[in-house]
Design a protein around this motif. Structure first.
Motif, short mmCIF file in Angstrom:
data_model
loop_
_atom_site.label_atom_id
_atom_site.label_comp_id
_atom_site.label_asym_id
_atom_site.label_seq_id
_atom_site.Cartn_x
_atom_site.Cartn_y
_atom_site.Cartn_z
N PHE A 67 -30.39 -36.59 9.55
CA PHE A 67 -29.39 -36.25 8.56
C PHE A 67 -29.35 -34.74 8.33
O PHE A 67 -29.78 -34.25 7.30
CB PHE A 67 -29.68 -36.98 7.24
N HIS A 68 -28.82 -33.99 9.31
CA HIS A 68 -28.85 -32.52 9.23
C HIS A 68 -27.98 -31.99 8.09
O HIS A 68 -28.35 -31.03 7.44
CB HIS A 68 -28.37 -31.91 10.55
N LYS A 69 -26.81 -32.57 7.87
CA LYS A 69 -25.88 -32.02 6.88
C LYS A 69 -25.94 -32.75 5.54
O LYS A 69 -25.16 -32.49 4.66
CB LYS A 69 -24.45 -32.12 7.41
N LEU A 70 -26.89 -33.69 5.39
CA LEU A 70 -26.96 -34.51 4.18
C LEU A 70 -28.24 -34.19 3.42
O LEU A 70 -29.32 -34.10 4.01
CB LEU A 70 -26.95 -35.97 4.57
N GLU A 71 -28.10 -33.98 2.11
CA GLU A 71 -29.30 -33.73 1.29
C GLU A 71 -29.20 -34.49 -0.02
O GLU A 71 -28.12 -34.72 -0.55
CB GLU A 71 -29.48 -32.23 1.02
N ARG A 72 -30.36 -34.90 -0.52
CA ARG A 72 -30.44 -35.66 -1.77
C ARG A 72 -30.34 -34.68 -2.94
O ARG A 72 -30.88 -33.59 -2.90
CB ARG A 72 -31.78 -36.39 -1.83
N LEU A 73 -29.66 -35.11 -3.96
CA LEU A 73 -29.52 -34.27 -5.17
C LEU A 73 -30.55 -34.66 -6.20
O LEU A 73 -31.05 -35.72 -6.27
CB LEU A 73 -28.12 -34.42 -5.76
#
Length: 73
Positions: A67-73
């Motif tokens: 998940f290169h472009k996805l991050e948890r908030l």
């Protein structure tokens, strides 16, 4: 590097080369708030072994690992 049989080669302690380190792939849980570089803010609505489905409000996308472009908030 994997051999033809699919198993990884053993790293020798006397080798002059550094052992390749596998990057840690983040895990997302159901209902996690996430941010994607292209799609914006969303919420995880389904999780699989190597993918997550994210609802971005106006669209839903299945994003595969890593998940290169996805991050948890």
């Amino acid at each position: 590097m994997k051999s033809r049989s699919g198993s990884q080669r053993r790293h020798l302690a006397t080798s002059p080369f550094k052992q390749k380190v596998e990057p840690e792939v983040p895990r997302f849980a159901l209902h996690d708030r996430v941010s994607h570089q292209s799609y914006g803010l969303g919420r995880v609505i389904n999780e699989e072994q190597a993918a997550v489905t994210v609802d971005f409000g106006d669209s839903t996308h299945r994003i595969v690992s890593p998940f290169h472009k996805l991050e948890r908030l």
